[in-house]
Write a protein that holds these residues in place. Structure first.
Motif, PDB file in Angstrom:
ATOM      1  N   ASP A 129     -24.367 109.079 -41.487  1.00 41.53           N
ATOM      2  CA  ASP A 129     -25.471 110.030 -41.304  1.00 41.53           C
ATOM      3  C   ASP A 129     -24.893 111.397 -40.954  1.00 41.53           C
ATOM      4  OD1 ASP A 129     -28.127 108.287 -41.023  1.00 41.53           O
ATOM      5  OD2 ASP A 129     -26.501 107.213 -40.041  1.00 41.53           O
ATOM      6  N   PHE A 178     -26.325 109.589 -45.726  1.00 40.14           N
ATOM      7  CA  PHE A 178     -27.743 109.227 -45.554  1.00 40.14           C
ATOM      8  C   PHE A 178     -28.548 110.474 -45.190  1.00 40.14           C
ATOM      9  CE2 PHE A 178     -25.489 105.254 -44.006  1.00 40.14           C
ATOM     10  CZ  PHE A 178     -25.476 104.674 -45.266  1.00 40.14           C
ATOM     11  N   HIS A 234     -37.278 108.863 -45.470  1.00 43.58           N
ATOM     12  CA  HIS A 234     -37.305 107.401 -45.497  1.00 43.58           C
ATOM     13  C   HIS A 234     -38.512 107.048 -46.347  1.00 43.58           C
ATOM     14  CE1 HIS A 234     -35.352 108.728 -41.754  1.00 43.58           C
ATOM     15  NE2 HIS A 234     -34.613 107.658 -41.825  1.00 43.58           N
ATOM     16  N   TYR A 238     -42.972 107.691 -43.655  1.00 39.23           N
ATOM     17  CA  TYR A 238     -42.356 107.263 -42.389  1.00 39.23           C
ATOM     18  C   TYR A 238     -42.844 108.042 -41.169  1.00 39.23           C
ATOM     19  CZ  TYR A 238     -38.452 106.669 -39.030  1.00 39.23           C
ATOM     20  OH  TYR A 238     -37.684 106.441 -37.925  1.00 39.23           O
ATOM     21  N   ASP A 312     -33.163 100.405 -44.148  1.00 38.43           N
ATOM     22  CA  ASP A 312     -32.762 101.072 -42.923  1.00 38.43           C
ATOM     23  C   ASP A 312     -32.155  99.991 -42.011  1.00 38.43           C
ATOM     24  OD1 ASP A 312     -32.357 102.856 -40.873  1.00 38.43           O
ATOM     25  OD2 ASP A 312     -34.311 103.813 -41.056  1.00 38.43           O
ATOM     26  N   TRP A 313     -31.653 100.434 -40.875  1.00 37.54           N
ATOM     27  CA  TRP A 313     -30.906  99.604 -39.918  1.00 37.54           C
ATOM     28  C   TRP A 313     -31.645  98.312 -39.571  1.00 37.54           C
ATOM     29  CZ3 TRP A 313     -26.071 100.692 -37.855  1.00 37.54           C
ATOM     30  CH2 TRP A 313     -25.696 100.049 -36.688  1.00 37.54           C
ATOM     31  N   GLU A 531     -35.270 109.037 -33.054  1.00 31.65           N
ATOM     32  CA  GLU A 531     -35.808 107.682 -33.253  1.00 31.65           C
ATOM     33  C   GLU A 531     -36.558 107.162 -32.022  1.00 31.65           C
ATOM     34  OE1 GLU A 531     -33.512 104.987 -35.654  1.00 31.65           O
ATOM     35  OE2 GLU A 531     -32.026 106.551 -35.997  1.00 31.65           O
TER      36      GLU A 531
HETATM   37  C1  BGC Z   1     -32.181 105.541 -39.064  1.00 30.24           C
HETATM   38  C2  BGC Z   1     -31.700 106.079 -40.383  1.00 30.24           C
HETATM   39  C3  BGC Z   1     -30.192 106.072 -40.420  1.00 30.24           C
HETATM   40  C4  BGC Z   1     -29.678 104.680 -40.143  1.00 30.24           C
HETATM   41  C5  BGC Z   1     -28.173 104.553 -40.198  1.00 30.24           C
HETATM   42  C6  BGC Z   1     -31.515 104.230 -38.702  1.00 30.24           C
HETATM   43  O1  BGC Z   1     -31.828 103.798 -37.437  1.00 30.24           O
HETATM   44  O2  BGC Z   1     -33.578 105.367 -39.119  1.00 30.24           O
HETATM   45  O3  BGC Z   1     -32.208 107.365 -40.613  1.00 30.24           O
HETATM   46  O4  BGC Z   1     -29.739 106.535 -41.662  1.00 30.24           O
HETATM   47  O5  BGC Z   1     -30.121 104.295 -38.857  1.00 30.24           O
HETATM   48  O6  BGC Z   1     -27.562 105.164 -39.136  1.00 30.24           O
END
Ligand code: BGC
Length: 768
Positions: A129, A178, A234, A238, A312-313, A531
């Protein structure tokens, strides 16, 4: 043939040759990919769809507590890459930025194992990222966050940010980024507002397109060692959960989803984006990671997206553990792969993902053709990036890494985006011969200026890495001399606490100091977050900070409020007490310098708000609201008026000079399908300073079958004007620009009158 014909024939032939050359290249990639695919076992294919986080192959997490440096564990890496054929790795180790040389070593080792020790020798694709500069590489240039870039209304800044980030990410050996965030920033409560380009769909389209060009270059330049594959995120819807909190359900009518949320992704896909990340949330009751409608039908079929779709994660597992739509992990894998996911950001327990997916294919619950489709996309992206020829890069080949040249672009983006929101009696620019008090929790913090995703996920480690850059306090000291600057924080963040926790710090001293200076520069806002940890219970600015503003203003000295914040925190209770207000958003490592150049007049501010700044937490309305959200005084017994009460409107921003708009002309009042309407307007710098002005063109559909937005931004252009200079600015629009999505989910332009407005001038056109 005349000269014009010769030139246009030449251009046509060049386009045909270019297109057919690209077509040939793409065909040859397809042939090579098919040849590799035909030799792969099912297990090898499934492994390509697995993405793990770096710590899974390292010497354990939480090492920084014990100061043990990161090292790859040879047994773990071989298990993942040789035994399980894992195709992708992401993230930094233990949430910490590394020097580029260490990145090169890590990636070289990974690629050595992948290309020398595996049967099929497919290089790993590493993803990261790097969202406003190369987040996880020490020494990389940190630009402002996307929201400040949006405020510049200058897409060149978006291009520069992406170009530099591509270069420096690749310099670290990493080919996949990302970024960009193309989510609609329509809800100021959302913890990731700052990661996007604000609330306007058209502005996001224009900025997003430039990000893709900056990251990927032209369609054939992904093989360049200075480019990275981008990842749009996303997809889709989102950023507007009902509660305003991350990863909670959203309700978005389908026509609204298409009209406001989809355009930015569509444009970026057309610009050539290589990958897309799926929305971790739930819209209209459906977990997006399990939605065939959104992933396969909308993204892959309707938008014809041919690249890689990554989760996503942990979001496949989340279908089971969080959303409870799958009884177990196997069911979750089945749902999401069948919905169209190509790669799973697992990111820890890869063994069960791989084993279970193989079993599902063997049982016929996931078709092998679906696996082949996913792997084809993944291999093609790896091939386009030239990973077979160059699995890793070398920092020695990147002399511009961290260079002055790049730093200047980051500075420019900050200076171009910072927005002057209030300037009573032209208190700004300040004289350099005054004494100032600098106060507030953000005044001496590199962390607060950068936001999340800076050297670590939540940005909490920034001050350790960014010591060589100037905080706002340091930049002001450089500008007018340390002896003219008093610094008393008044309020400070509790660094070890939650991002929103602050406390008094020499509160009374700050108030006393205010009486001894000519002007107070009060730096308020937010500490870093992103987040879920950035979820918020109250959009109003913190109690301690508001109290500091109130008390400090009692000294009777002009107070210049400098805001540094990832989202607009409500300040309506203190705003009238402030002489000037400057919004820096999150201006990055050069934000202090840019701010002080603006405060003391070396730079004339030219940013404009890319969102509506609300006055109150219960009045959150975007500028493109419906007429009923802005009711004028009604006649009769029920007298009521205007609910629309923003602190500052979208597109608002002052300058140290003034601009006058005149001579709004349109080529034709009546128009029909595909006609081009040309709009000209004269803009004059009527003040005494050189200045830049972003000219925003809006249209309003006066009557429509579904209640129309009061206005919509359709074009913008930022120009520079010397004092007294006049420029004619021209725009072109067609009926397509005036369309909306109706309740049958179709784009329509309905006949009737539309209003065009630019800089307060208005005219009407009629569509037949
Ligand atoms: C985030 C993404 C990010 C990914 C990888 C996730 O928690 O929502 O935006 O690219 O983690 O780090």
């Amino acid at each position: 043939m005349n000269k014009t014909h010769i030139i246009s024939s030449f251009i046509l032939i060049t386009i045909i040759l270019f297109t057919s050359c690209n077509q040939k290249k793409s065909d040859s990639f397809d042939r090579k990919v098919d040849a590799i695919l035909s030799k792969m076992t099912l297990e090898e294919k499934v492994g390509q769809m697995a993405q793990i986080t770096l710590d899974v192959i390292g010497n354990g997490i939480n090492r920084h507590a014990s100061n043990e440096p990161f090292a790859i564990d040879t047994l773990r890496i071989r298990k993942a890459i040789v035994d399980y054929h894992v195709g992708s790795i992401l993230n930094t180790t233990n949430n910490y930025a590394l020097p580029p040389t260490q990145w090169n070593e890590i990636i070289s080792f990974i690629q050595k194992v992948a290309t020398k020790e595996t049967r099929i020798k497919i290089p790993v694709i590493y993803g990261i990222d790097a969202i406003h500069g190369t987040t996880y590489t020490d020494g990389a240039i940190m630009f402002p966050q996307q929201i400040t870039v949006a405020a510049s209304f200058n897409p060149t800044n978006a291009y520069n940010m992406a170009r530099v980030t591509a270069y420096e990410t690749r310099a670290s050996g990493i080919p996949w980024n990302f970024s960009p965030v193309l989510d609609l920033g329509a809800d100021p409560r959302f913890s990731r507002q700052f990661e996007g380009f604000g609330e306007d769909p058209y502005l996001i389209v224009k900025m997003g397109e430039q990000m893709i060009k900056g990251y990927e270059g032209n369609s054939d330049s992904l093989q360049s060692p200075y480019k990275v594959a981008s990842c749009l995120k996303h997809f889709l819807g989102y950023s507007v959960p009902i509660s305003g909190k991350d990863r909670t359900p959203a309700l978005i009518p389908q026509n609204n989803l298409i009209e406001y949320h989809l355009a930015s992704f569509k444009a970026a896909i057309e610009a050539g984006a290589e990958s897309v990340m799926i929305n971790s949330g739930i819209i209209n009751g459906a977990s997006v990671h399990a939605s065939y409608e959104i992933i396969t039908k909308l993204l892959k079929q309707d938008l014809k997206f041919e690249g890689v779709v990554v989760t996503d994660w942990m979001d496949i597992i989340n279908l089971h553990t969080r959303d409870k739509i799958a009884e177990n992990n196997i069911e979750a894998i089945k749902l999401s792969i069948n919905a169209g996911i190509d790669m799973s950001m697992i990111p820890y327990e890869y063994e069960s993902f791989c084993d279970n997916l193989v079993t599902l294919v063997k049982k016929g619950e996931v078709k092998e053709s679906r696996i082949d489709d996913a792997v084809r996309r993944i291999l093609k992206m790896k091939m386009k990036l030239g990973l077979w020829e160059r699995p890793v890069t070398n920092i020695k080949d990147y002399p511009d890494f961290g260079s002055e040249k790049f730093a200047h672009m980051a500075y420019e983006s900050a200076a171009d985006g910072i927005t002057l929101l209030k300037n009573n009696n032209n208190i700004l620019p300040l004289s350099k011969k005054i004494k100032v008090l600098v106060s507030g929790p953000n005044a001496n913090s590199m962390r607060a200026m950068n936001g999340g995703w800076t050297y670590s996920w939540q940005g909490e480690k920034t001050d350790r890495f960014a010591g060589k850059y100037n905080t706002m306090l340091e930049a002001i000291q450089n500008e007018i001399g340390t002896s003219n600057v008093k610094y008393v924080p008044g309020v400070s963040y509790i660094e070890a606490g939650k991002y929103f926790e602050d406390e008094e710090n020499k509160f009374n001293e700050a108030i006393a100091a205010a009486k001894t200076v000519d002007v107070v520069i009060l730096c308020l806002g937010e500490n870093t977050y992103t987040e879920k940890p950035g979820d918020l219970n109250d959009l109003t600015m913190s109690t301690n900070q508001l109290r500091l503003a109130r008390e400090i203003s009692k000294a009777g000295k002009p107070v210049v409020l400098v805001l540094t914040e990832g989202r607009p925190r409500c300040i309506s209770s203190i705003e009238p007490l402030m002489s000037a207000v400057v919004q820096t958003y999150l201006p990055g490592n050069y934000g202090g310098d840019a701010l002080s150049d603006i405060l003391f007049g070396d730079v004339n501010p030219s940013g404009k708000l890319p969102y509506t700044y609300p006055s109150y937490p219960n009045s959150l309305v975007t500028y493109y609201h419906k007429p009923s959200e802005e009711q004028k005084r009604a006649e009769g017994a029920y007298v009521y008026e205007s609910d629309y009460n923003p602190q500052y409107e979208f597109g608002f921003g002052l300058s140290y000079t003034t601009f006058e708009y005149s001579n709004l002309k349109i080529s034709n009042k009546e128009f029909s399908k595909s006609d081009i309407i040309k709009i000209d307007v004269d803009v004059k710098n009527s003040g005494e300073r050189l200045g830049k002005e972003a000219i925003l063109l809006y249209t309003s559909d006066l009557y429509a079958t579904i209640t129309p937005d009061v206005k919509r931004l359709r074009r913008f252009n930022k120009i520079s004007l010397a004092p007294g200079q006049i420029k004619t600015v021209s725009f072109e629009i067609t009926d397509k620009d005036l369309a909306f999505v109706n309740t049958n989910n179709q784009w329509v332009t309905e006949p009737g009158e539309f209003e065009i407005s630019v800089g307060g001038l208005k005219t009407k056109i009629n569509y037949k």
